[in-house]
Motif scaffolding. Structure first.
Motif, mmCIF file in Angstrom:
data_model
loop_
_atom_site.group_PDB
_atom_site.id
_atom_site.type_symbol
_atom_site.label_atom_id
_atom_site.label_comp_id
_atom_site.label_asym_id
_atom_site.label_seq_id
_atom_site.Cartn_x
_atom_site.Cartn_y
_atom_site.Cartn_z
ATOM 1 N N ILE A 201 47.592 -0.627 -18.989
ATOM 2 C CA ILE A 201 46.408 -0.992 -19.451
ATOM 3 C C ILE A 201 46.929 -1.642 -21.188
ATOM 4 O O ILE A 201 46.398 -2.305 -21.324
ATOM 5 N N ILE A 202 47.337 -0.107 -21.464
ATOM 6 C CA ILE A 202 47.333 -0.396 -22.622
ATOM 7 C C ILE A 202 48.905 -1.176 -23.584
ATOM 8 O O ILE A 202 48.106 -2.276 -24.508
ATOM 9 N N ALA A 203 49.495 -1.943 -22.679
ATOM 10 C CA ALA A 203 49.914 -2.610 -22.427
ATOM 11 C C ALA A 203 49.324 -3.680 -22.178
ATOM 12 O O ALA A 203 49.742 -5.227 -23.879
ATOM 13 N N GLU A 204 48.413 -4.352 -21.296
ATOM 14 C CA GLU A 204 47.961 -5.792 -21.189
ATOM 15 C C GLU A 204 47.205 -5.692 -22.252
ATOM 16 O O GLU A 204 46.841 -6.705 -23.129
ATOM 17 N N THR A 205 46.367 -4.719 -23.225
ATOM 18 C CA THR A 205 45.440 -4.812 -24.739
ATOM 19 C C THR A 205 45.945 -4.913 -25.668
ATOM 20 O O THR A 205 46.173 -6.002 -26.015
ATOM 21 N N LEU A 206 47.119 -4.462 -25.899
ATOM 22 C CA LEU A 206 48.364 -5.153 -27.332
ATOM 23 C C LEU A 206 48.329 -6.632 -26.874
ATOM 24 O O LEU A 206 48.015 -6.704 -28.357
ATOM 25 N N ALA A 207 48.745 -7.094 -25.991
ATOM 26 C CA ALA A 207 49.147 -8.006 -25.702
ATOM 27 C C ALA A 207 47.733 -9.472 -26.565
ATOM 28 O O ALA A 207 47.557 -10.654 -26.922
ATOM 29 N N LEU A 208 46.247 -9.051 -26.519
ATOM 30 C CA LEU A 208 45.970 -9.175 -26.638
ATOM 31 C C LEU A 208 44.884 -9.670 -28.121
ATOM 32 O O LEU A 208 43.245 -9.654 -28.762
ATOM 33 N N VAL A 209 45.863 -8.375 -28.669
ATOM 34 C CA VAL A 209 45.124 -7.686 -29.994
ATOM 35 C C VAL A 209 45.175 -8.452 -31.187
ATOM 36 O O VAL A 209 46.737 -8.246 -31.112
ATOM 37 N N PRO A 210 44.893 -8.970 -32.156
ATOM 38 C CA PRO A 210 45.655 -9.464 -33.216
ATOM 39 C C PRO A 210 46.014 -9.256 -34.449
ATOM 40 O O PRO A 210 45.149 -7.909 -34.741
ATOM 41 N N ALA A 228 58.489 2.649 -22.039
ATOM 42 C CA ALA A 228 59.311 2.311 -22.819
ATOM 43 C C ALA A 228 59.315 0.521 -22.591
ATOM 44 O O ALA A 228 59.249 -0.491 -23.779
ATOM 45 N N GLN A 229 59.283 0.000 -21.296
ATOM 46 C CA GLN A 229 59.916 -1.555 -20.443
ATOM 47 C C GLN A 229 58.498 -2.032 -20.863
ATOM 48 O O GLN A 229 58.692 -3.435 -21.603
ATOM 49 N N LEU A 230 57.701 -1.225 -21.060
ATOM 50 C CA LEU A 230 56.125 -2.287 -21.092
ATOM 51 C C LEU A 230 55.673 -1.960 -21.917
ATOM 52 O O LEU A 230 55.204 -3.466 -23.059
ATOM 53 N N MET A 231 56.118 -1.316 -23.678
ATOM 54 C CA MET A 231 56.067 -1.815 -24.836
ATOM 55 C C MET A 231 56.732 -2.321 -25.405
ATOM 56 O O MET A 231 57.353 -2.594 -26.388
ATOM 57 N N ALA A 232 58.177 -2.750 -24.648
ATOM 58 C CA ALA A 232 59.091 -3.916 -25.731
ATOM 59 C C ALA A 232 58.695 -5.057 -25.966
ATOM 60 O O ALA A 232 59.179 -5.149 -27.319
ATOM 61 N N PRO A 233 58.156 -5.834 -25.422
ATOM 62 C CA PRO A 233 57.473 -7.105 -26.174
ATOM 63 C C PRO A 233 56.846 -6.300 -27.540
ATOM 64 O O PRO A 233 56.959 -7.769 -27.958
ATOM 65 N N TRP A 261 43.227 5.249 -25.957
ATOM 66 C CA TRP A 261 44.092 5.774 -24.245
ATOM 67 C C TRP A 261 42.389 5.705 -23.437
ATOM 68 O O TRP A 261 41.755 5.727 -22.640
ATOM 69 N N PRO A 262 43.202 4.983 -22.308
ATOM 70 C CA PRO A 262 42.090 4.502 -21.323
ATOM 71 C C PRO A 262 41.390 5.070 -20.690
ATOM 72 O O PRO A 262 40.090 5.211 -20.154
ATOM 73 N N GLY A 263 42.102 6.432 -20.217
ATOM 74 C CA GLY A 263 41.834 7.940 -19.664
ATOM 75 C C GLY A 263 41.692 7.671 -17.235
ATOM 76 O O GLY A 263 40.632 7.346 -17.069
ATOM 77 N N VAL A 264 42.502 6.953 -17.240
ATOM 78 C CA VAL A 264 42.570 6.619 -15.813
ATOM 79 C C VAL A 264 42.742 7.386 -14.985
ATOM 80 O O VAL A 264 43.535 8.468 -14.955
ATOM 81 N N PRO A 301 33.605 -0.737 -19.366
ATOM 82 C CA PRO A 301 33.507 0.077 -17.809
ATOM 83 C C PRO A 301 35.776 -0.516 -18.034
ATOM 84 O O PRO A 301 35.567 -1.596 -17.895
ATOM 85 N N PRO A 302 35.861 0.041 -16.726
ATOM 86 C CA PRO A 302 36.519 0.018 -16.514
ATOM 87 C C PRO A 302 37.287 -1.949 -15.542
ATOM 88 O O PRO A 302 37.889 -2.400 -16.867
ATOM 89 N N GLU A 303 36.245 -2.919 -15.459
ATOM 90 C CA GLU A 303 35.618 -4.016 -14.868
ATOM 91 C C GLU A 303 36.052 -4.976 -15.395
ATOM 92 O O GLU A 303 36.207 -5.575 -15.563
ATOM 93 N N ALA A 304 35.438 -3.871 -16.692
ATOM 94 C CA ALA A 304 35.596 -5.311 -18.043
ATOM 95 C C ALA A 304 36.712 -6.130 -18.443
ATOM 96 O O ALA A 304 37.114 -7.032 -19.418
ATOM 97 N N GLY A 305 38.234 -4.530 -17.686
ATOM 98 C CA GLY A 305 39.771 -4.743 -17.970
ATOM 99 C C GLY A 305 39.800 -4.844 -19.836
ATOM 100 O O GLY A 305 39.315 -4.317 -21.009
ATOM 101 N N ALA A 306 41.377 -5.728 -19.891
ATOM 102 C CA ALA A 306 41.985 -5.510 -20.775
ATOM 103 C C ALA A 306 41.183 -6.047 -22.582
ATOM 104 O O ALA A 306 41.043 -5.579 -23.662
ATOM 105 N N ALA A 307 40.795 -7.429 -21.850
ATOM 106 C CA ALA A 307 39.655 -7.737 -23.219
ATOM 107 C C ALA A 307 38.846 -7.666 -24.066
ATOM 108 O O ALA A 307 39.033 -7.035 -24.770
ATOM 109 N N ALA A 308 38.186 -5.745 -23.015
ATOM 110 C CA ALA A 308 37.175 -5.525 -23.818
ATOM 111 C C ALA A 308 37.384 -4.626 -24.436
ATOM 112 O O ALA A 308 36.925 -4.417 -25.533
#
Length: 357
Positions: A201-210, A228-233, A261-264, A301-308
């Motif tokens: 979730i952190i990696a998905e979120t960072l891709a959307l942060v300007p 490390a692979q998730l964060m490589a981009p 920290w999303p907290g799954v 909420p979790p269903e709001a996803g990475a965009a929120a």
């Protein structure tokens, strides 16, 4: 002076591998000693079965029987006045405490016990039955989350007392406030399952942060290569710090701007308390357990996803005054509810209800 036996079937407080469970067990002992108790670590037998292996469960139950006989003799010699077990649940039931307390004629208490009657069938059936029986035997159960409290209230036997014991830091006062001007910070073990899900979730979120942001990650474990692979981009904008000692982690909080920290499926997460105590605003998802330790607010909420999450991060990164206000609120919340003195008050009340003073 109260003479208490203490047992943590999931992970003993002297275990060499750091974790939230070990930290909480150690903090509980310190808080009990703070109210005048002489605390004995009764046993280091670990009952945890993460795989649902009936053969392992049978072997551990046999080991527990041998421990029971030894501890009854020790308890008579030491003259224990009560037995306290930390974190009884279907994967790590307390197979020792109820029998020892019953033989000694002393109160049996639990901290952070979880009811899971749906596990009474399946690969953990024997363990789940033992965990339920241990919860039934407790004169007092301290619950640390509202999610646990719901089932504990529902299934409590007559006469059992339930007390709220908020998750707490083993300290009497707050550390110095963070600068809130450095990189973002994530803190979590690197292992498959829920922890790795949070990293995804952190990696998905960072891709959307300007903008020109940076993130430090404190933690290590068998899934480090996957993290490390998730964060490589993100290249040099993300730094993996590895596992940090307590003093170095404190310095890392002090230079951070916020905790992300999303907290799954976190039980509650001591990392949230540590970060808020340092005055860091927290970006997390609205999940059971997590909401028990966060300062009042509106996490998505979790269903709001990475965009929120990305929206919230962007707000905080672009507004230093907002970071300061949210950090101050978080710091005040921990000071009022989640330090050792508050825990000592709760433990003192629960022990008194069990007739131990």
């Amino acid at each position: 002076m109260m003479r208490l036996a203490f047992y943590a079937p999931l992970k003993p407080p002297d275990h060499p591998v750091p974790s939230g469970d070990r930290a909480m067990a150690r903090s509980l002992i310190a808080a009990l000693e703070g109210i005048g108790a002489d605390v004995s670590l009764a046993s280091t037998l670990r009952s945890r079965d993460g795989a649902g292996n009936p053969a392992f469960q049978s072997r551990t139950m046999a080991q527990a029987e041998a421990e029971i006989a030894r501890l009854i003799a020790q308890g008579r010699q030491t003259r224990w006045q009560a037995w306290i077990s930390y974190h009884n649940y279907y994967k790590a039931p307390d197979l020792i405490g109820p029998a020892v307390a019953r033989a000694l004629g002393i109160p049996y208490l639990q901290v952070e016990s979880t009811r899971a009657r749906k596990r009474l069938v399946g690969p953990w059936a024997g363990y789940a039955t033992a965990a339920e029986a241990a919860a039934d035997a407790a004169a007092v159960i301290f619950h640390v989350t509202e999610r646990d409290a719901e089932t504990l209230r529902r299934d409590a036997p007559p006469g059992q007392h339930l007390y709220r014991l908020r998750p707490f830091l083993d300290r009497d006062s707050l550390p110095d406030a963070a600068t809130r001007s450095g990189p973002m910070l994530s803190v979590g073990m690197m292992r498959a399952g829920d922890k790795l899900a949070s990293y995804r979730i952190i990696a998905e979120t960072l891709a959307l942060v300007p903008g020109d942001w940076s993130l430090e990650i404190a933690g290590d474990g068998p899934a480090r290569a996957q993290v490390a692979q998730l964060m490589a981009p993100f290249g040099s904008r993300v730094r993996l710090l590895g596992a940090l000692a307590e003093t170095e982690l404190a310095r890392t909080y002090a230079r951070a701007s916020l905790l992300f920290w999303p907290g799954v499926n976190e039980a509650f997460g001591l990392v949230y308390l540590e970060a808020q105590a340092a005055g860091l605003p927290v970006v997390a998802q609205d999940r059971p357990g997590v909401r028990d330790v966060l300062a009042p607010g509106t996490p998505p909420p979790p269903e709001a996803g990475a965009a929120a999450l990305a929206h919230r991060l962007t707000e905080l990164l672009q507004d230093p005054d907002l970071r300061a206000r949210q950090g101050d609120l978080a710091r005040d919340h921990v000071a009022r509810h989640h330090l050792r003195p508050a825990a000592m008050d709760s433990l003192r009340a629960g022990l008194a209800a069990a007739g131990v003073t």
